[in-house]
Design a protein around this motif. Structure first.
Motif, short mmCIF file in Angstrom:
data_model
loop_
_atom_site.label_atom_id
_atom_site.label_comp_id
_atom_site.label_asym_id
_atom_site.label_seq_id
_atom_site.Cartn_x
_atom_site.Cartn_y
_atom_site.Cartn_z
N ALA A 173 12.31 -6.93 -1.46
CA ALA A 173 13.50 -7.77 -1.41
C ALA A 173 13.67 -8.41 -0.04
CB ALA A 173 14.73 -6.95 -1.77
N PHE A 223 4.76 -0.11 -10.39
CA PHE A 223 6.06 -0.57 -9.90
C PHE A 223 5.88 -1.75 -8.95
CE2 PHE A 223 9.74 2.05 -11.11
CZ PHE A 223 9.11 2.96 -11.93
N VAL A 225 5.08 10.58 -5.73
CA VAL A 225 3.78 10.07 -6.19
C VAL A 225 2.66 10.21 -5.15
CG1 VAL A 225 4.68 8.45 -7.86
CG2 VAL A 225 4.41 7.72 -5.49
N TYR A 226 3.02 10.27 -3.88
CA TYR A 226 1.96 10.31 -2.87
C TYR A 226 1.31 11.68 -2.78
CZ TYR A 226 4.25 6.01 -1.54
OH TYR A 226 4.79 4.76 -1.57
N ARG A 261 19.46 -8.53 2.41
CA ARG A 261 19.59 -8.92 0.99
C ARG A 261 19.95 -7.74 0.09
NH1 ARG A 261 14.05 -12.55 0.59
NH2 ARG A 261 14.39 -13.74 2.48
N PHE A 309 18.42 9.52 2.75
CA PHE A 309 17.72 9.49 1.47
C PHE A 309 17.35 8.08 1.06
CE2 PHE A 309 21.25 7.98 -1.05
CZ PHE A 309 22.38 8.41 -0.35
N GLN A 310 17.94 7.11 1.73
CA GLN A 310 17.60 5.73 1.40
C GLN A 310 18.07 4.81 2.51
OE1 GLN A 310 19.25 4.19 -2.29
NE2 GLN A 310 17.30 3.11 -2.55
N THR A 311 17.35 3.73 2.70
CA THR A 311 17.84 2.69 3.61
C THR A 311 18.01 1.40 2.83
OG1 THR A 311 15.56 2.20 4.24
CG2 THR A 311 16.80 3.65 5.71
N LEU A 367 11.36 7.20 -8.97
CA LEU A 367 10.01 7.12 -8.40
C LEU A 367 9.91 7.99 -7.15
CD1 LEU A 367 7.36 5.65 -8.88
CD2 LEU A 367 8.20 3.79 -7.47
N GLN A 368 10.97 7.94 -6.34
CA GLN A 368 11.01 8.74 -5.12
C GLN A 368 10.94 10.23 -5.46
OE1 GLN A 368 14.34 7.19 -2.97
NE2 GLN A 368 13.92 8.40 -1.14
N GLY A 376 12.89 5.02 1.20
CA GLY A 376 12.93 4.56 -0.19
C GLY A 376 11.55 4.14 -0.62
N VAL A 377 11.43 3.80 -1.88
CA VAL A 377 10.11 3.45 -2.40
C VAL A 377 9.64 2.12 -1.82
CG1 VAL A 377 10.38 4.76 -4.51
CG2 VAL A 377 11.09 2.37 -4.43
N VAL A 378 8.32 1.97 -1.78
CA VAL A 378 7.73 0.81 -1.11
C VAL A 378 8.16 -0.51 -1.77
CG1 VAL A 378 5.56 0.93 -2.42
CG2 VAL A 378 5.58 -0.09 -0.14
N THR A 379 8.43 -0.46 -3.07
CA THR A 379 8.82 -1.69 -3.76
C THR A 379 10.17 -2.20 -3.28
OG1 THR A 379 9.55 -0.24 -5.53
CG2 THR A 379 7.49 -1.39 -5.88
N ASP A 410 9.41 8.17 1.68
CA ASP A 410 10.23 8.76 0.62
C ASP A 410 11.17 9.82 1.19
OD1 ASP A 410 9.30 7.27 -1.45
OD2 ASP A 410 8.09 8.84 -2.37
N PRO A 457 -1.09 5.18 -5.37
CA PRO A 457 -1.00 5.94 -6.62
C PRO A 457 -0.67 4.99 -7.78
CG PRO A 457 0.29 6.98 -4.89
CD PRO A 457 -0.14 5.66 -4.36
N ALA A 473 0.84 -1.20 0.00
CA ALA A 473 0.00 0.00 0.00
C ALA A 473 0.87 1.24 0.00
CB ALA A 473 -0.93 0.00 1.21
N GLY A 474 0.36 2.28 -0.66
CA GLY A 474 1.10 3.54 -0.68
C GLY A 474 0.18 4.70 -0.36
N GLY A 475 0.62 5.59 0.50
CA GLY A 475 -0.14 6.80 0.82
C GLY A 475 -1.52 6.48 1.35
N MET A 487 2.92 3.95 -8.41
CA MET A 487 3.37 3.04 -7.36
C MET A 487 2.84 1.63 -7.57
SD MET A 487 1.96 2.37 -3.76
CE MET A 487 1.68 0.67 -4.13
N GLY A 539 4.17 2.30 2.11
CA GLY A 539 5.02 3.45 1.81
C GLY A 539 4.25 4.74 1.96
#
Lengths: 376, 278, 153
Positions: B195, B217, C150-151, C80, C74-76, C145-146, B188-191, B177, B211, B118-120, B214, B148
């Protein structure tokens, strides 16, 4: 109309009706308490208005239609010489503007919906293309899972007198769409105009059969049948062509064809084609407040996919480009309509060609996507 | 004569009353409403809500299916109608039509691993799924929620997210973000959370909501991880005015998002998403 | 820890999963197991990029500090994931800080050692490059994307 009624009606032999018979038909329909609506010449075009007799029909006029052109001129003596005007019958069955409900606001709000329109109507002079368009809108509005009861009520109280075409406008292509100048089904009575204000008439329903039986008619002979057939064949021969073989898949698999850009460069996004199209059904809702602030109403009006607001979501339009909007309209008519309603969304009436201010021709656009030169 | 069907007009709303309301975020409100004749909904369905004199918009139902009397909606004030809805006090009377739309096929996830991405504000339409998964936890395999948000202060349902995170039987990962210095979680982005998530791709059903970019992706990330496109479900948003397939606005190629969706599987949606401005 | 154990851990990480046994043995010679307590730094901006880390467990925050704004993450990168792509390209210098946000266990590869092995065996070099390229591209896509925010929609 019930299937058994259709079978019984179909088995009757065509009859011949003269001017007095047609006058009698109009009178009989009116006597049933019906508002009889037929083609009337007004402001240089044909509109559908209540008629009280044969004299209201546009006798001795024909239409000339081509890309971006529509005009009437005097020719012959036919009562139904004019193919059609800018509007199909959806203007009555699915009006341009309707109030769905209103509400008195305040401490205890109350919602009121207008009563269903149960006016009994008879349409006289429904062309086969427009009869097919009504059948298509029946699928849209009545086949569910949800139904439009306002459309349903008007439709339920409707008597249809179709008139086969013995002459086509240059913009017509119903034969390509499988509609043909001869009405197939869905009418109560069908007429074919012969020479000298005589008509070949058949019924398509029990109601139609009962009306016909009470009119002054005589049995049709082979000459009448041959004459009607020849007229219909002549009309079919006068048409332009649109090859629908494999067309839905072709359009759906060519969303990036350069022709979309080309047509978008000519299209004015005026939405005329959607307004004159007898199958276009899209609507938008408006909220209208009363001036004194004590109430509000929800109104439905025709909408067009040619506007950017049509596809608006938060952040902007889904189809901001003219190219995407033309593609949506044409692909819907000739391709995705089949997925949605199991029929093409075009009956070949050709109105979108005549009433396009720049004469964009759907048959030519389809041919260009197919990779043919097309006819102008 | 043609059968016109019942003269019940699906366009006419019933009156509903706002019974409770609370502010989730500065621009997001959740409220509960009561409506006569309401007989429940399925996760992923939506209602058409009217503010008289302003207009009507579709809003997904964000409450539990198991409590059929409560109708819960979460609304962000981005347009005239949503702003009017978000500003309604308790006791206000609104118009309601619904529920509409094809629900999330939660039953397809029985006995399988479940990944919810889910995002936002997209957390609201999937919340009924999470309630269902938690309530009938033993009916499902591993359950993962990946959420995210734009920044820590834009996180929806933060208290509930914390409760879910504290459970040992579901995995909850949250990312933003834009981090603040006080933020200790993922950035970072939810995708990118996929991993590290623990699920068996061959036996996973995924629900994605947020969105559109999102979701694209997310669905591609899940596919890359080995989840079958037919097992990935997305909830689409388009202009909807009637919600019953009659007004035409929500068409996405061959489908009406309102009645054929809003939930579609990725196998169906991917080719449609590939066409720009469809 | 035995070399066999280290090899197994390396091949368990998605980056080197399925790597041929000869190559695996070669790269293992450059690797060591490392652990970072929460709040400690893996490296700092401006330093020589002499390591690359494959994260096994934990969370690493990539940060840039700016006057008046403190540290901006800015990122984590979690389990993996990979930290320290700068080992691949000259001038082999870190362009941000990497801080363990949680107790973090990782495989550290000596960058000089790995570059040396890749240079002397182009087949290995190509294999390693093919494996580093997808996460790099993925990170590029994620960053895009970041940036789209988008949100906000």
């Amino acid at each position: 109309m019930s299937a058994s009624g259709q079978d019984r009606a179909k088995s009757t032999r065509p009859v011949v009706l003269d001017r007095a018979g047609l006058e009698g038909l109009i009178a009989a329909l009116a006597a049933e308490g019906r508002e009889v609506i037929g083609p009337v010449r007004r402001d240089g075009a044909i509109v559908h208005e209540p008629i009280s007799g044969v004299d209201d029909l546009p006798r001795g006029w024909v239409d000339e239609q081509s890309g971006g052109q529509y005009r009437l001129r005097r020719e012959g003596e036919a009562l139904f010489g004019i193919t059609h005007g800018p509007q199909g019958w959806k203007r009555i069955l699915h009006p341009p503007k309707e109030t769905l409900w209103s509400v008195e606001t305040g401490a205890a709000p109350k919602i009121t919906a207008p009563p269903p329109d149960d006016t009994r109507r008879a349409f006289l002079g429904v062309r086969p293309c427009d009869l097919a368009a009504i059948a298509i809108q029946d699928k849209v509005f009545l086949d569910g899972p949800f139904r439009d009861p306002r459309y349903g009520s008007r439709r339920e109280n409707l008597f249809l007198v179709a008139v086969n075409c013995t002459r086509s406008a240059a913009t017509c292509f119903c034969t390509s769409m499988g509609t043909r100048p001869e009405a197939g089904a869905g009418y109560d009575i069908v007429l074919t105009e012969l020479e000298g204000e005589t008509f070949l008439a058949s019924s398509g329903s029990v109601a139609g059969q009962d009306i016909l039986a009470a009119l002054p008619t005589r049995p049709a002979d082979d000459m009448h049948l041959a004459s009607a057939e020849a007229g219909i064949e002549r009309a079919a021969d006068q048409q332009r062509h649109l090859d629908i073989d494999g067309l839905p898949d072709l359009l759906k698999s060519n969303p990036d064809h350069p022709r979309w850009d080309e047509v978008a460069s000519r299209c004015l996004n005026c939405a005329n084609c959607t307004m004159v199209c007898p199958t276009c059904f899209c609507t938008t809702l408006d909220e209208v407040s009363t001036l004194d602030g004590t109430g509000a109403a929800r109104e439905q009006r025709w909408a067009s996919c040619f506007t950017t607001e049509f596809s608006h979501v938060h952040g902007g339009a889904v189809r901001p480009g003219a190219r995407a909007r033309y593609r949506q309209w044409m692909t819907h008519k000739l391709a995705t309509w089949v997925d949605q309603f199991d029929t093409l969304g075009c009956t070949g009436c050709g109105r979108c060609i005549s009433w396009c201010p720049v004469g964009i021709d759907i048959t030519q656009e389809a041919a260009m996507i197919r990779g043919e030169g097309g006819e102008r | 004569m043609l059968d016109p069907g019942p003269h019940v007009d699906p366009m006419v709303p019933v009156l509903a009353t706002v019974t409770r309301r609370w502010q989730d975020l500065p621009d997001v409100v959740t409220f509960e409403i009561e409506a006569p004749g309401w007989s429940g909904f399925a996760p992923g369905q939506f209602n058409m809500l009217s503010v008289f004199g302003v207009g009507e918009i579709p809003i997904s139902i964000s409450g539990p299916v198991s409590d059929p009397g409560r109708i819960v909606h979460t609304i962000r004030d981005v347009g005239p109608v949503s702003k009017a809805l978000a500003n309604l006090p308790e006791g206000a009377v609104i118009g309601l039509r619904g529920p509409y739309g094809v629900p999330w096929p939660v039953e397809r996830a029985l006995g399988r691993d479940v990944v919810v991405v889910a995002g936002g504000l997209g957390l609201a339409p999937v919340r009924p799924i999470l309630y269902e998964l938690i309530e009938n936890r033993l009916d499902y395999g591993k359950v993962t929620l990946l959420y995210g948000a734009r920044s820590p202060r834009d996180m929806l349902f933060a208290t509930e997210l914390a409760e879910w995170r504290s459970r040992l039987d579901i995995g909850v990962e949250v990312t933003v973000d834009r981090a603040t210095e006080a933020w200790h979680g993922h950035v970072g982005v939810v995708t990118s959370l996929l991993a590290g998530a623990d699920f068996d791709p061959a036996a996973t059903t995924a629900f994605v909501c947020g969105p559109e970019i999102m979701m694209r992706f997310g669905a591609n990330g899940l596919t890359d991880a080995g989840v079958a496109p037919g097992d990935i479900f997305l909830s689409m948003e388009r202009n909807m005015q009637c919600a019953i397939g009659l007004c035409g606005h929500c068409q996405l190629g061959p489908v009406f998002v309102c009645k054929d969706g809003p939930v579609f599987d990725w196998a169906r949606l991917k080719p449609l998403m590939a066409v720009k401005e469809l | 820890m035995s070399v066999e154990t280290l090899e197994r851990i390396i091949s368990d990480h998605p980056l080197f999963h399925g790597l041929g046994s000869d190559f695996l043995t070669t790269v293992t010679r450059c690797a060591s197991n490392v652990r970072f307590a929460p709040g400690t730094y893996l490296f700092h901006e401006g330093e020589t990029a002499d390591q690359v880390y494959l994260i096994r467990e934990g969370l690493v925050a990539l940060e840039i500090a700016a006057p008046g704004q403190g540290r901006m993450t800015f990122q984590t990168v979690g389990r993996r994931g990979i930290v320290g792509m700068s080992w691949l390209v000259p001038p082999y210098r870190w362009t941000f800080d990497a801080r363990a946000a949680e107790d973090t266990r990782a495989l550290a590869f000596d960058a000089g050692c790995l570059r040396g092995k890749c240079d002397s065996d182009p087949a290995l070099g190509y294999e390693v490059m093919k494996r580093f390229m997808p996460p790099l591209i993925e990170r590029l896509h994620a960053t895009r994307l970041q940036m789209l925010d988008v949100y906000d929609a």
